[in-house]
Structures are given as C-alpha cells and as structure tokens.
Design an enzyme around this catalytic site. Structure first.
Site, PDB file in Angstrom:
ATOM      1  N   GLY A  63       8.302  -6.539   6.586  1.00 36.79           N
ATOM      2  CA  GLY A  63       9.348  -5.455   6.962  1.00 36.79           C
ATOM      3  C   GLY A  63       9.253  -5.411   8.410  1.00 36.79           C
ATOM      4  O   GLY A  63      10.145  -5.013   8.898  1.00 36.79           O
TER       5      GLY A  63
ATOM      6  N   ALA B 150       0.669  -1.282   0.101  1.00 38.13           N
ATOM      7  CA  ALA B 150       0.000  -0.121  -0.033  1.00 38.13           C
ATOM      8  C   ALA B 150       0.890   1.206   0.000  1.00 38.13           C
ATOM      9  O   ALA B 150       0.300   2.491  -0.346  1.00 38.13           O
ATOM     10  CB  ALA B 150      -0.956   0.136   1.277  1.00 38.13           C
TER      11      ALA B 150
ATOM     12  N   ASN C  82      -6.837 -10.386  10.743  1.00 36.49           N
ATOM     13  CA  ASN C  82      -6.199  -9.055  10.265  1.00 36.49           C
ATOM     14  C   ASN C  82      -6.012  -8.070  11.439  1.00 36.49           C
ATOM     15  O   ASN C  82      -7.157  -7.573  12.075  1.00 36.49           O
ATOM     16  CB  ASN C  82      -7.206  -8.521   9.133  1.00 36.49           C
ATOM     17  CG  ASN C  82      -7.204  -9.088   7.590  1.00 36.49           C
ATOM     18  OD1 ASN C  82      -5.902  -9.911   7.515  1.00 36.49           O
ATOM     19  ND2 ASN C  82      -8.117  -9.604   7.527  1.00 36.49           N
TER      20      ASN C  82
ATOM     21  N   ASP D 101      -0.640 -10.591  -1.522  1.00 37.42           N
ATOM     22  CA  ASP D 101       0.779 -10.535  -0.850  1.00 37.42           C
ATOM     23  C   ASP D 101       1.003 -11.426   0.520  1.00 37.42           C
ATOM     24  O   ASP D 101       1.873 -12.076   0.891  1.00 37.42           O
ATOM     25  CB  ASP D 101       1.180  -9.132  -0.473  1.00 37.42           C
ATOM     26  CG  ASP D 101       0.050  -8.290   0.271  1.00 37.42           C
ATOM     27  OD1 ASP D 101      -0.888  -8.819   0.494  1.00 37.42           O
ATOM     28  OD2 ASP D 101       0.415  -7.006   0.346  1.00 37.42           O
TER      29      ASP D 101
ATOM     30  N   THR E 162       2.259  -2.973   7.025  1.00 38.57           N
ATOM     31  CA  THR E 162       1.364  -2.034   7.242  1.00 38.57           C
ATOM     32  C   THR E 162       0.073  -2.712   8.354  1.00 38.57           C
ATOM     33  O   THR E 162      -0.459  -2.103   8.998  1.00 38.57           O
ATOM     34  CB  THR E 162       0.751  -1.481   6.026  1.00 38.57           C
ATOM     35  OG1 THR E 162       1.878  -0.905   5.346  1.00 38.57           O
ATOM     36  CG2 THR E 162      -0.347  -0.638   6.205  1.00 38.57           C
TER      37      THR E 162
ATOM     38  N   SER F 214       4.402   1.016  -1.101  1.00 42.23           N
ATOM     39  CA  SER F 214       5.482   1.140  -1.736  1.00 42.23           C
ATOM     40  C   SER F 214       5.506  -0.344  -2.563  1.00 42.23           C
ATOM     41  O   SER F 214       4.886  -1.222  -2.451  1.00 42.23           O
ATOM     42  CB  SER F 214       7.071   1.129  -0.928  1.00 42.23           C
ATOM     43  OG  SER F 214       7.154  -0.258  -0.248  1.00 42.23           O
TER      44      SER F 214
END
Length: 507
Positions: free
Chosen positions: A409, A16, A299, A240, A262, A18
């Site tokens: 990340g 969302a 989520n 993803d 994110t 990059s």
C-alpha cells in the site's frame, strides 16, 4: 479468449487494519493475470479481559462470506489460500477447543519479557540459534509471558497454530504450520530448519503443541460452499511479507525491497542467512522464504505512525496529510523504531515527547508532524541500506545494491517513495500495490501446476503490473545530507536509542 476461461484462484490477504478477498484470473495462453477485489473488511484489536486481541471468529466469517460472494458473482475458483501478519497464534486443547484469546502482538503483556529471557539464555546465543531479530512481540516472548501468567493454559495446549494456519483449519479442518510464518516466531533453529526444542526446554516452555512444518504450496484440504462448490485449500507463503517478496519483481541479488504499509520491511532475498555478530548488532532478521531462500530484512515501524497521527487530525485523510507534509518545511526527526511508538495512547504526544527529550522543536501543524514522520522513515531506510551493505560485503558480488523495489500500500505514497530515492541515493521502482495477494496467487498457481517456479511467478507479475520509476533528485542533495546528519545525532541523544523492542516492524 473470454476472461473467464482462465484458471481462477482466491487469495485472502489479511493485514492488521483490513482484510481482502481477492479473485485472480490467470490466462495461461496469453500470460495475463487480473485481480478483482471481491470483499474488503476492517480488522483491528478488540479488548478482551484487558488485552488487545484478534476477533478470529469474525475474521473467519468474513472470509467465508467473501468466498460465497465470489461464487455468487459467477466465478469458479479452484483454490484458496490465506496470508496474514506473523508471530500471533492460537492454542487448542485436546478436544480442539481454543484456549483463551488470540492476543495481538501490540498488547503490552510482553513488556520487559525479553530481559527476563536473556537472563536465562544469552541474547547472542538466541540470535545465533534462530537468526531472528529481537522484537518484544515475537512468539517466543509471548509464550514466556503466557507461561508466567497462565501456566495451566500452556500445559493443556495440544496444538499451536499461527493465525493463518488456524484460519485455514477453520476452512478445511486440517491442522498445519506453514514454514514462512513459523519462522517469524524466533522458535525455529536456523541451521536445522525445524523447531528449536532445546531452546524451548531451557526456557521451560512445553513443546507438545508444536505441529510439523509444511512448505508454501502445500495442499491442506478442501472447503465446500453452501451450494456444494469445492475449493482446494492451499497454504501459500502464509506470512504476508513472505508472499509480498514472492510478488516483488526482483531482478537479482543487487535488488532490495521495501514492503511498505503499516510496517516497512526492508531487506534482500538471500540463499544464505546472516547471523553473525555484525548482523546481531544491526538487529537483522533471517525469516524463511520459498525455495530455500531467506528474507534478510529489518522491520521498520512504517506508516503505523501516520495511521495513528490521524487520531490527532481526524478531519484529514491520509492523502491530505501527505499533501500537507509536502508543503511543510523540513524540521524535527524521530527514530521510528523507538519503543514508545509501538502502541502509544497518543502518537502526536509520543512524537512531542521524543522531540523534547532530544532538544528539538516540537511539530505544530499536521503537515509538520507528517513531514517529521516521512523524513524520519527515509532516514531509517538509508541507515538500513548502509547496514545491509556492511553485513553482506563479503557475500554479494561487488557489494553493490542498484535498485529498491517498494511494494504494498505504501508504494502509492509518491512523496515518501521520492524521499526514499533521495536519502538512499538509488533508483526506486514502485508497485505492485497488491504484492502480498500476488505472491499468494503465485504460490497457488505453482502448486496447481500452472507456473514452474519463483522466476515464473515474478515474470508474470512484472508483465502484468507495471510500476513507476523514481530517481534521486540532484536539487535535494544538500537538504537530504543535512537531515541525514541530524538523524544520526538525535539517535545518539535519544534515551531509547536501543529500544526494548529492538525492532522494526511487524505485520
């Protein structure tokens, strides 16, 4: 062996905020795998006609630029595949022209739509049919919102493609609808495995635009460069998180994963879905995986809160916020999945409002705000772990989870990962950072005949991308227990304890 003598493929991994074009070189004789980021570009919402939208024209151009740059650097990949976030889609008319914009999931057009849907089809029936958690931005609610605002657009639609399918289409001209991404839509029937056309009919949604589903690893067509080099376009697990789970070196059914970025997607891989009343009450999702597996997960609104906090503290980098959070004392907590944190004008103000409404002190410094977010996320990880134990108690041998794998990340955030180990009371293994790209690459290598199956993909990841192991700290037990109790108390006091985005997190 020369590094360039192996097989090369390209994974395009879009998030969302990059996107990356990643070249992978696989040395089959030695079992080596090397990733090289060739091109990175920013992504984000653009305002069009008063809505938050994706600029897919620009993203498509960035992908092609990255592929041409890869070839200009001397690489000779044989295939390319794209993975992105879920739920968002593109509609095409009979001449394959886009009908309107690709509206982003954080746009407010779906506010209040779930309640209108439940008035026509009961919530528990939708869950029983689809097994998908209730998120106000699911494709189902986006379509209902679009039907109310622009019914003529839906009537004209002859093709619905989710974002990665559309980007593949732009590369090779072949329409597709890959299963793992489609499964996030809340439009698939869990038992039948295909589109739930009866559910759509009951909501007066036309289904003429729905495409046949294809599995991860499907060859779609070819892309040709300016110089004539041709790459096979292969659909990986295009969601993803589905690719990230494939790229996570899970050992067995006792392993959990958190795809941390994110959003934080926390769950297990299962041969069977869980869509009973208990799973509904906990709002778990059963998204599609590969080889007949389901991603049973929740989520959780993850590092989005930290990303948006930086608006209030623009002079601090993400790493500096983490450092200040470590130095700050434990204090106030929030429910990260409260609807107000989905896309507020100011994340700092949203946190202040939550604390005020729940009778807590308001964070003052940047470190206090960040500490609040990190400890709150760790509490929600613990709650999700307990819920997973409850809903799987009859299905998993010994009902005993033994390790959490944190990938993506967020696996580089040592402070949050240690808090996860402390609050959950389980060892944590971190990495790989590039789990989504690795899962994407693994799907392509399997489709090309270089890897046999899912265990082979995970063995390749495990052998080439070693992570770090963290263990619960004994000296943190008392403080952890105190914050865990406070988290439960504040959730019961929160006016939005059952948020209108019964969620978690997206892409």
């Amino acid at each position: 062996m020369d590094l360039f003598m192996g097989v090369e493929v390209v994974a395009v991994d879009l998030g969302a905020s990059s996107g990356r074009v990643v070249l992978a070189r696989y040395l089959e004789e030695t079992g080596g795998l090397v990733l090289q980021e060739v091109h990175r570009f920013e992504n984000g919402f653009v305002q069009r006609a008063g809505q938050d939208c994706w600029d897919l024209e620009r993203l498509s151009g960035e992908i092609v630029f990255g592929l041409e740059k890869t070839l200009a650097g001397g690489a000779r990949p044989v295939s390319v595949g794209i993975d992105t976030w879920g739920v968002d889609f593109v509609l095409l008319d009979a001449e394959d022209r886009p009908l309107g914009e690709a509206v982003a999931y954080r746009d407010h057009r779906t506010d209040g739509v779930m309640e209108r849907v439940f008035a026509r089809v009961p919530r528990d029936e939708i869950y029983r049919r689809t097994g998908i958690q209730f998120l106000q931005f699911n494709s189902l609610y986006q379509l209902v919102a679009l039907q109310a605002a622009s019914p003529e657009r839906l009537a004209q639609a002859r093709t619905l493609m989710f974002v990665p399918d559309y980007l593949h289409y732009r590369l090779c001209g072949v329409k597709s609808c890959e299963y793992t991404n489609a499964s996030t839509s809340q439009l698939l029937n869990l038992e039948a495995g295909g589109w739930d056309r009866e559910l759509m009919a009951r909501l007066a949604l036309p289904d003429a635009s729905l495409q046949p589903l294809c599995a991860p690893g499907t060859r779609l067509g070819e892309w040709g460069s300016r110089e004539g080099h041709r790459l096979a376009v292969i659909a990986p697990a295009t969601h993803d998180t589905a690719s990230a789970v494939i790229g996570t070196p899970l050992e067995d059914e006792h392993s959990l994963y958190i795809s941390s970025g994110t959003w934080s997607l926390m769950g297990i891989e299962s041969r069977t879905p869980f869509n009973d009343a208990q799973a509904l009450a906990a709002n778990f999702t059963n998204e599609g995986g590969t080889d007949g597996r389901f991603r049973v997960l929740k989520n959780i609104m993850g590092l989005w809160l930290i990303q948006r906090l930086r608006d209030a503290f623009p002079h601090l980098s993400h790493a500096e916020l983490v450092t200040q959070a470590e130095a700050a004392p434990s204090g106030s907590l929030v429910d990260p999945n409260d609807a107000r944190f989905l896309n507020p004008p100011s994340m700092a103000d949203a946190i202040r409002a939550f604390c005020a409404e729940t009778g807590q002190a308001t964070p003052q410094s940047a470190g206090e705000f960040a500490r609040c977010v990190f400890e709150s996320l760790a509490c929600l990880y613990r709650q999700t772990l307990d819920e997973l134990r409850a809903i799987t108690r009859h299905a998993i041998t010994g009902n005993d989870f033994r390790r959490i794998h944190i990938v993506g990340g967020g696996s580089q955030n040592a402070f949050l990962n240690q808090l996860c180990a402390d609050f959950c009371g389980l060892p944590v293994s971190t990495g790989p950072v590039e789990a989504s790209a690795l899962g994407n690459v693994g799907c392509q290598l399997r489709a090309l005949g270089h890897l046999a199956d899912l265990p082979a993909i995970r063995a390749l990841v495990r052998e080439n991308f070693a992570g770090q192991d963290l263990h619960p700290r004994a000296d943190a037990t008392q403080a952890t227990l105190q914050q865990w109790r406070r988290f439960h108390e504040l959730r019961s006091r929160s006016p939005a304890a059952s948020p209108r985005t019964p969620e978690g997190a997206v892409p």
